[in-house]
Design an enzyme around this catalytic site. Sequence first.
Site, PDB file in Angstrom:
ATOM      1  N   ARG A 135       0.824  -1.215   0.000  1.00 20.17           N
ATOM      2  CA  ARG A 135       0.000   0.000   0.000  1.00 20.17           C
ATOM      3  C   ARG A 135       0.855   1.261   0.000  1.00 20.17           C
ATOM      4  O   ARG A 135       0.568   2.222  -0.718  1.00 20.17           O
ATOM      5  CB  ARG A 135      -0.935   0.036   1.205  1.00 20.17           C
ATOM      6  N   ASN A 177      -6.126  -2.195   2.377  1.00 16.78           N
ATOM      7  CA  ASN A 177      -6.196  -3.635   2.628  1.00 16.78           C
ATOM      8  C   ASN A 177      -7.644  -4.062   2.764  1.00 16.78           C
ATOM      9  O   ASN A 177      -8.443  -3.369   3.393  1.00 16.78           O
ATOM     10  CB  ASN A 177      -5.461  -3.996   3.915  1.00 16.78           C
TER      11      ASN A 177
END
Length: 98
Positions: A27, A45
Amino acid sequence: MAQADVAGGSIRLAAVVHGTVQGVGFRYLTARKARELQLAGSAVNRADGTVEVVAEGPEHAVRMLLGWLESDRAPGLVTAVDATVGPATGRLHGFQAR
């Protein structure tokens, strides 16, 4: 990947990235790449172990991010990217890793 009738303007990428993409900095590095490309959006996520990426900006930059997501340069081990491209909403600002 579904393609939209967008010629050279801003577009929106909505992608779900599969593989070993949690716990490997995915990320944060995705956010860094998106910021380099001056895109707005987020990398988040999901409970099923995937990462959802939403990005808006110039078509060439969005397609560069998608290419990066699908490449071996992305962190972890990406096994698939389910992506759709359409018109930008214009409601996103900055790029967040959440």
